[in-house]
Design a protein around this motif. Structure first.
Motif, PDB file in Angstrom:
ATOM      1  N   UNK A   1       0.816  -1.211   0.000  1.00 31.95           N
ATOM      2  CA  UNK A   1       0.000   0.000   0.000  1.00 31.95           C
ATOM      3  C   UNK A   1       0.853   1.267   0.000  1.00 31.95           C
ATOM      4  N   UNK A   2       2.145   1.115   0.294  1.00 29.26           N
ATOM      5  CA  UNK A   2       2.996   2.310   0.445  1.00 29.26           C
ATOM      6  C   UNK A   2       2.921   3.264  -0.752  1.00 29.26           C
ATOM      7  N   UNK A   3       3.018   2.772  -2.013  1.00 25.70           N
ATOM      8  CA  UNK A   3       2.940   3.730  -3.131  1.00 25.70           C
ATOM      9  C   UNK A   3       1.603   4.465  -3.175  1.00 25.70           C
ATOM     10  N   UNK A   4       0.504   3.746  -2.846  1.00 26.48           N
ATOM     11  CA  UNK A   4      -0.814   4.398  -2.860  1.00 26.48           C
ATOM     12  C   UNK A   4      -0.862   5.483  -1.787  1.00 26.48           C
ATOM     13  N   UNK A   5      -0.280   5.199  -0.646  1.00 28.36           N
ATOM     14  CA  UNK A   5      -0.289   6.199   0.432  1.00 28.36           C
ATOM     15  C   UNK A   5       0.509   7.426   0.015  1.00 28.36           C
ATOM     16  N   UNK A   6       1.593   7.185  -0.713  1.00 29.93           N
ATOM     17  CA  UNK A   6       2.403   8.322  -1.164  1.00 29.93           C
ATOM     18  C   UNK A   6       1.636   9.129  -2.201  1.00 29.93           C
ATOM     19  N   UNK A   7       0.892   8.420  -3.060  1.00 29.21           N
ATOM     20  CA  UNK A   7       0.155   9.115  -4.127  1.00 29.21           C
ATOM     21  C   UNK A   7      -1.008   9.924  -3.559  1.00 29.21           C
ATOM     22  N   UNK A   8      -1.585   9.460  -2.448  1.00 27.93           N
ATOM     23  CA  UNK A   8      -2.734  10.172  -1.878  1.00 27.93           C
ATOM     24  C   UNK A   8      -2.287  11.528  -1.323  1.00 27.93           C
ATOM     25  N   UNK A   9      -3.234  12.465  -1.240  1.00 31.26           N
ATOM     26  CA  UNK A   9      -2.880  13.769  -0.663  1.00 31.26           C
ATOM     27  C   UNK A   9      -2.580  13.590   0.823  1.00 31.26           C
ATOM     28  N   UNK A  10      -3.358  12.709   1.442  1.00 34.63           N
ATOM     29  CA  UNK A  10      -3.078  12.336   2.824  1.00 34.63           C
ATOM     30  C   UNK A  10      -3.033  10.817   2.884  1.00 34.63           C
ATOM     31  N   UNK A  11      -1.850  10.275   3.053  1.00 28.57           N
ATOM     32  CA  UNK A  11      -1.722   8.822   3.210  1.00 28.57           C
ATOM     33  C   UNK A  11      -1.908   8.490   4.680  1.00 28.57           C
ATOM     34  N   UNK A  12      -2.759   7.513   4.955  1.00 28.65           N
ATOM     35  CA  UNK A  12      -3.056   7.192   6.354  1.00 28.65           C
ATOM     36  C   UNK A  12      -2.638   5.754   6.659  1.00 28.65           C
ATOM     37  N   UNK A  13      -1.822   5.596   7.706  1.00 26.08           N
ATOM     38  CA  UNK A  13      -1.391   4.242   8.081  1.00 26.08           C
ATOM     39  C   UNK A  13      -1.969   3.880   9.434  1.00 26.08           C
ATOM     40  N   UNK A  14      -2.063   2.587   9.670  1.00 23.12           N
ATOM     41  CA  UNK A  14      -2.571   2.096  10.953  1.00 23.12           C
ATOM     42  C   UNK A  14      -1.418   1.998  11.942  1.00 23.12           C
ATOM     43  N   UNK A  15      -1.610   2.581  13.114  1.00 25.43           N
ATOM     44  CA  UNK A  15      -0.531   2.577  14.097  1.00 25.43           C
ATOM     45  C   UNK A  15      -0.330   1.213  14.733  1.00 25.43           C
ATOM     46  N   UNK A  16      -1.413   0.459  14.908  1.00 28.22           N
ATOM     47  CA  UNK A  16      -1.287  -0.817  15.623  1.00 28.22           C
ATOM     48  C   UNK A  16      -0.998  -1.954  14.642  1.00 28.22           C
ATOM     49  N   UNK A  17      -1.861  -2.077  13.622  1.00 28.49           N
ATOM     50  CA  UNK A  17      -1.698  -3.238  12.752  1.00 28.49           C
ATOM     51  C   UNK A  17      -0.886  -2.930  11.493  1.00 28.49           C
ATOM     52  N   UNK A  18      -0.593  -1.647  11.262  1.00 30.25           N
ATOM     53  CA  UNK A  18       0.090  -1.278  10.019  1.00 30.25           C
ATOM     54  C   UNK A  18       1.537  -1.743  10.012  1.00 30.25           C
ATOM     55  N   UNK A  19       2.073  -1.908   8.812  1.00 28.59           N
ATOM     56  CA  UNK A  19       3.479  -2.276   8.717  1.00 28.59           C
ATOM     57  C   UNK A  19       4.331  -1.023   8.867  1.00 28.59           C
ATOM     58  N   UNK A  20       5.603  -1.233   9.219  1.00 30.38           N
ATOM     59  CA  UNK A  20       6.511  -0.089   9.397  1.00 30.38           C
ATOM     60  C   UNK A  20       6.641   0.689   8.093  1.00 30.38           C
ATOM     61  N   UNK A  21       6.614  -0.057   6.972  1.00 32.66           N
ATOM     62  CA  UNK A  21       6.793   0.606   5.681  1.00 32.66           C
ATOM     63  C   UNK A  21       5.638   1.565   5.391  1.00 32.66           C
ATOM     64  N   UNK A  22       4.405   1.139   5.682  1.00 37.20           N
ATOM     65  CA  UNK A  22       3.276   2.041   5.418  1.00 37.20           C
ATOM     66  C   UNK A  22       3.330   3.229   6.374  1.00 37.20           C
ATOM     67  N   UNK A  23       3.729   2.960   7.614  1.00 37.61           N
ATOM     68  CA  UNK A  23       3.801   4.081   8.559  1.00 37.61           C
ATOM     69  C   UNK A  23       4.805   5.118   8.063  1.00 37.61           C
ATOM     70  N   UNK A  24       5.861   4.600   7.468  1.00 38.79           N
ATOM     71  CA  UNK A  24       6.898   5.503   6.994  1.00 38.79           C
ATOM     72  C   UNK A  24       6.414   6.362   5.831  1.00 38.79           C
ATOM     73  N   UNK A  25       5.538   5.792   4.983  1.00 42.49           N
ATOM     74  CA  UNK A  25       5.096   6.584   3.817  1.00 42.49           C
ATOM     75  C   UNK A  25       3.867   7.422   4.112  1.00 42.49           C
ATOM     76  N   UNK A  26       3.299   7.260   5.322  1.00 39.71           N
ATOM     77  CA  UNK A  26       2.032   7.948   5.595  1.00 39.71           C
ATOM     78  C   UNK A  26       2.239   9.393   6.044  1.00 39.71           C
ATOM     79  N   UNK A  27       1.163  10.179   5.890  1.00 39.62           N
ATOM     80  CA  UNK A  27       1.179  11.548   6.412  1.00 39.62           C
ATOM     81  C   UNK A  27       0.497  11.577   7.776  1.00 39.62           C
TER      82      UNK A  27
END
Ligand code: ATP
Length: 916
Positions: free
Chosen positions: A653-679
């Protein structure tokens, strides 16, 4: 020297004195920390405090003020030496000293604000600390990444970052991306075998490097390098740390301030020309006669508090959002959140509780109802026929074996560990009496092919005394598609006879159940050991399907309603089945129609971008999508000028989060990679947190707008009162014609104290009650759009005129110059203090409860009282040119300035006038 990759796994463990079943002991951890330090890169040194202090002197206002000091000193020098005018010389000298004091005060405010902003941002950064799973004292535990020491055994899985340099000692389908070191974007397979020769970094297949992403599988590695002593540490100096990015608003305001400075320079020039024309000659005396006014004007026309207030408001916003469990990664996002017009959310875990229980299953022969909810493995399994559960059914074996979850009893409570779908199947197995431990006695797992949302399947390869078998579980439609055969009524039949299965899947999905099927395939030893995932997961035999309930989160329905009222579209983008998605979306109010359109991933696949563009508006459910589809949906929505916030949890999901104006990651279940790309990181994984963050974003923007409205209105009032004075005055009573309406120091006081302090307090304002009833703002809209300019100009000019009239009135009543200026000064101060209550409403003063913002009340009280005090204390009388006034006049200057605000707002309310 032999390198770690040249040693066998046992040799590496021996060398670092680690037992692979125990991990490090506490003593070893302490020793190794002493020896090798902590796992942190030597970050860019913090800017020293004195540099931050000097930064305060780079503000445009300070540059203007330093110019004013110079002019005052020159004027004083001229008065003493050439005009022999001791009184004027002294006044100009005081003026210079007082301005200098104010400059220092201003720099100090900037300094303290910068320091507290930095502190808040550092605190937010700390909340974003990464964690790693390590084996210590025989137990796998999650620790902050910076606490990793050399010798630690760390466990990684898909979606994690490798947080130190490691030598892999276990690997299962492990693939990592190490493009930050090698430039190679593709994932590289890793194993544990020693490499005898000298090898380049990119070819060291048994090593993992800090900063790499695990893109598939899982592995355990022993840490051989941390912090600066990693390959990443070697190149860290080349990688620039990302700085606080300025938000678009900050940039806009910087531009606005610099334009206003130009206007200010123009006005100063104008006053000097007027002075020369009035005097009829170009001389030092003619310039000196208007110098005081021109200094006042220069000071008056710059909204100096703007940049500071902006950063305060944005930081308050980020902190408030964090208190609501939304961690904003940059100030920029605080602002963008407020303009969000589309929120597309995953279903599982965000809209639903992610607490899954199997309620129904079909094992190819019978359908069963499963009783009992939650993780307690108790509940009857009731068949639709009278038969008992077949414990040897391939369905139950597959459901339990292709499963990494577990449920452990602690103090009478059953605690789940692992993926919720797998937990549900694990509990089902226990209810039926099939456990993984018992199955492992006869089935040895030799390979695990982890779940990915692209494949929507997971498999294990087992070795039994009868040979090798692949068990797969996954999305039923995918499994059926990859199947050649089905188990129907206990017999193997062609997969074309799948109607029975399909009907059951459809039934489950319509009840909002998540569906998952199980299949198997007998394979050869060679296939078992060497075939790729794609080669293995085909020619399957589907043997059963389960229906899993995952109830919607109760609070989501209200959030969806609020967002819809705020004209923000909520879209569900899920990997789940179309029917299940629709049933849940309907339940949550995301769609109002039970048969609302669902676009499936396979349809998106067939569509061109233009076709997708034509359907994205008006579609609220996407099912069976893969992460790549998410990116396409975002792009098309963005082409419609929508501001899209999107959630994601998996590594893909990381590229999609980067493409979004606001990328949102899950703090508990999300992966570190998505958290890193999220806003934005949802610390509690809840959808409602998105709604609250958007509300906060809107509030912050509104507060900034309120502040701008107030700040600019007061500036217009100051400038216009001075200009009226410059153009219209003739000598009245004791007041000579060239007397400025306000002295330069009065203007400074107003700008820096009585106007700025309440302005800061506007940053703490709460949201107007209808903030979530308006449509999202257009991001390209200027902060001064919607008649803000006319409101500022009209109200400012009326206020300025009143200040000037107060000045004239005082002169007519026989006041001295200082008294007349003091009357004008207090009229301005109180005019602004009444106005600030109007500015904090997008409508009028009558629409907001003035007691909501305690900070503002305190600031107004302070500004009012201190402004009166400077007219009564002799020291300030001398320095600022103020004078004491009769009590009745004080009462007049406190209350009469309320008139313009109340009258203009009243007319606005009655006649629905928009321009002010
Ligand atoms: P969302 O995208 O809303 O979080 P989701 O979790 O259902 O939805 P995926 O994780 O992509 O989306 O799952 C898609 C499908 O894959 C599920 O409907 C299910 O059938 C199957 N699936 C999910 N988890 C597993 C798993 N651990 N093993 C095998 N199959 C799974």
């Amino acid at each position: 020297m032999t390198k770690f990759y040249q040693l066998t796994t046992d040799d590496v463990l021996d060398k670092l004195l680690v037992d692979s079943n125990v991990g490090l002991t506490n003593e070893q951890v302490q020793e190794n920390r002493k020896l090798y330090g902590t796992n942190e890169l030597n970050e860019k040194k913090d800017t020293p405090a004195w540099k931050i202090f000097l930064k305060g002197f780079q503000e445009p206002i300070v540059i203007v003020l330093l110019g004013a000091i110079l002019l005052s000193l020159l004027s004083s020098f001229y008065a003493f030496n050439f005009q022999n005018n001791v009184k004027h010389g002294k006044e100009a000298l005081y003026e210079a000293i007082a301005i200098l004091i104010l400059v220092i005060i201003n720099a100090s405010i900037v300094f303290f604000q910068e320091m507290s902003t930095k502190k808040s941002l550092d605190a937010l950064k700390e909340m974003d600390d990464r964690t790693t799973v390590v084996l210590r004292n025989e137990e796998w535990q999650t620790i902050p990444t910076k606490d990793i020491v050399v010798g630690d055994l760390i466990k990684v899985k898909m979606g994690d970052f490798v947080e130190a340099d490691v030598r892999w000692i276990k690997s299962s389908e492990l693939q990592v991306i190490e493009s930050h070191l090698t430039g190679e974007a593709d994932a590289i397979s890793k194993d544990t075998a020693a490499i005898s020769k000298d090898t380049q970094l990119a070819d060291r297949s048994n090593m993992g490097y800090s900063g790499s992403t695990v893109s598939n599988g899982q592995g355990v590695g022993i840490v051989v390098g941390i912090g600066d002593n990693t390959e990443l540490g070697n190149i860290a100096s080349m990688l620039q740390n990302t700085d606080k990015k300025a938000s678009p608003l900050q940039t806009t305001i910087k531009k606005l301030t610099s334009s206003l400075m130009k206007v200010s320079a123009g006005i100063v020039l104008l006053t000097i020309i007027v002075g020369i024309i009035k005097a009829g000659e170009l001389s030092v005396a003619s310039i000196s006669s208007v110098l005081s006014t021109s200094i006042s004007l220069a000071v008056a026309s710059i909204p100096d508090a703007m940049p500071i207030v902006l950063s305060i408001v944005l930081t308050i916003g980020a902190t408030k959002t964090a208190l609501n469990n939304g961690l904003v990664k940059s100030l920029n996002s605080v602002e963008t959140l407020g303009s969000t017009s589309y929120i597309s959310s995953d279903k599982t875990g965000t809209l639903t509780q992610n607490q899954m229980t199997v309620t129904n299953f079909y094992d190819g022969t019978n359908s069963y109802d499963v009783k009992g909810r939650g993780y307690t493995p108790e509940g009857d399994i009731i068949s639709d026929s009278s038969s008992v559960v077949n414990l040897d059914s391939a369905f139950l074996i597959g459901a339990v074996l292709v499963n990494e979850a577990s449920v452990k009893e602690e103090d009478g409570v059953f605690k789940p560990f692992g993926n919720p779908t797998e937990i549900a199947l694990n509990v089902l197995g226990q209810k039926a009496g099939v456990t993984k431990e018992s199955l492992l006695l006869k089935n040895k797992i030799i390979r695990t092919l982890p779940f990915t949302s692209d494949r929507k399947m997971m498999s294990v390869v087992v070795e039994t005394d009868k040979g090798y078998r692949l068990y797969t579980k996954g999305a039923p439609d995918v499994l059926l598609q990859n199947s050649q055969q089905l188990l129907l009524d206990g017999k193997l039949v062609e997969s074309s006879r799948s109607q029975n299965f399909e009907k059951i899947i459809d039934d489950y999905a319509k009840q909002a159940l998540r569906t998952i099927a199980v299949a198997y395939r007998d394979i050869t030893k060679h296939q078992a050991q060497t075939s790729s995932v794609e080669e293995l997961e085909q020619n399957l035999t589907t043997v059963g399907v389960a229906g899993i309930i995952d109830p919607p989160r109760p609070e989501v329905k209200a959030s969806v309603k609020t967002l819809n009222e705020a004209k923000i579209e909520v879209v569900m983008i899920t990997g789940d089945h179309a029917q299940t998605a629709r049933a849940i979306a309907y339940d949550l109010g995301i769609v109002k129609d039970k048969n609302a359109r669902v676009i499936e991933g396979s349809e998106i696949e067939e569509m061109t971008d233009d076709q997708l563009f034509n359907v994205v508006i008006g579609t609220n459910i996407y099912a069976r999508v893969t992460p790549e589809h998410k990116q396409r949906i975002i792009r098309q929505l963005q082409k419609h000028k929508q501001i899209v916030a999107m959630t994601g949890d998996g590594v893909n999901d990381a590229p999609a989060l980067k493409a979004a104006d606001i990328g949102i990651a899950m703090g508990i279940t999300g992966t570190e990679v998505t958290k890193d790309s999220a806003d934005l990181i949802l610390l509690d994984d809840k959808f409602t947190t998105i709604e609250k963050s958007v509300r906060n974003g809107r509030m912050i923007y509104a507060n900034i707008k309120n502040f701008m409205r107030h700040e600019l209105t007061t500036n217009v009032a100051e400038v216009s009162s001075l200009l009226f004075g410059l153009f219209l005055t003739q000598t009245i009573g004791q007041v000579p014609g060239e007397t400025a309406t306000l002295s330069a120091l009065m203007v400074l006081w107003v700008n820096m104290i009585s106007d700025s302090i309440p302005s800061f307090a506007l940053g703490y304002d709460v949201a107007e009650s209808d903030i979530m009833k308006e449509k999202p703002r257009d991001v390209n809209e200027s902060i001064l759009a919607n008649n803000t300019w006319s409101r500022v100009l009209i109200r400012g000019t009326v206020m300025g005129m009143m200040v000037y009239l107060a000045f004239i009135w005082a002169a007519r009543m026989g006041a001295t110059s200082n008294q007349a200026q003091t009357v004008a000064f207090l009229t301005l101060v109180f005019g602004q203090l009444w106005h600030v209550f109007d500015a904090r409403s997008s409508k009028t003063i009558f629409r907001r409860n003035p007691f909501e913002n305690k900070h503002l009340l305190a600031a107004v009280l302070f500004a009012g009282v201190s402004s009166i005090l400077v007219t009564t204390i002799p020291f300030f009388n001398t320095v600022m040119g103020t004078a004491q006034l009769p009590i009745i006049v004080y009462l007049m200057v406190i209350f009469i300035p309320a008139l313009p605000t109340f009258v203009l707002s009243g007319i606005k309310e009655i006649f629905k006038i928009k321009i002010w």
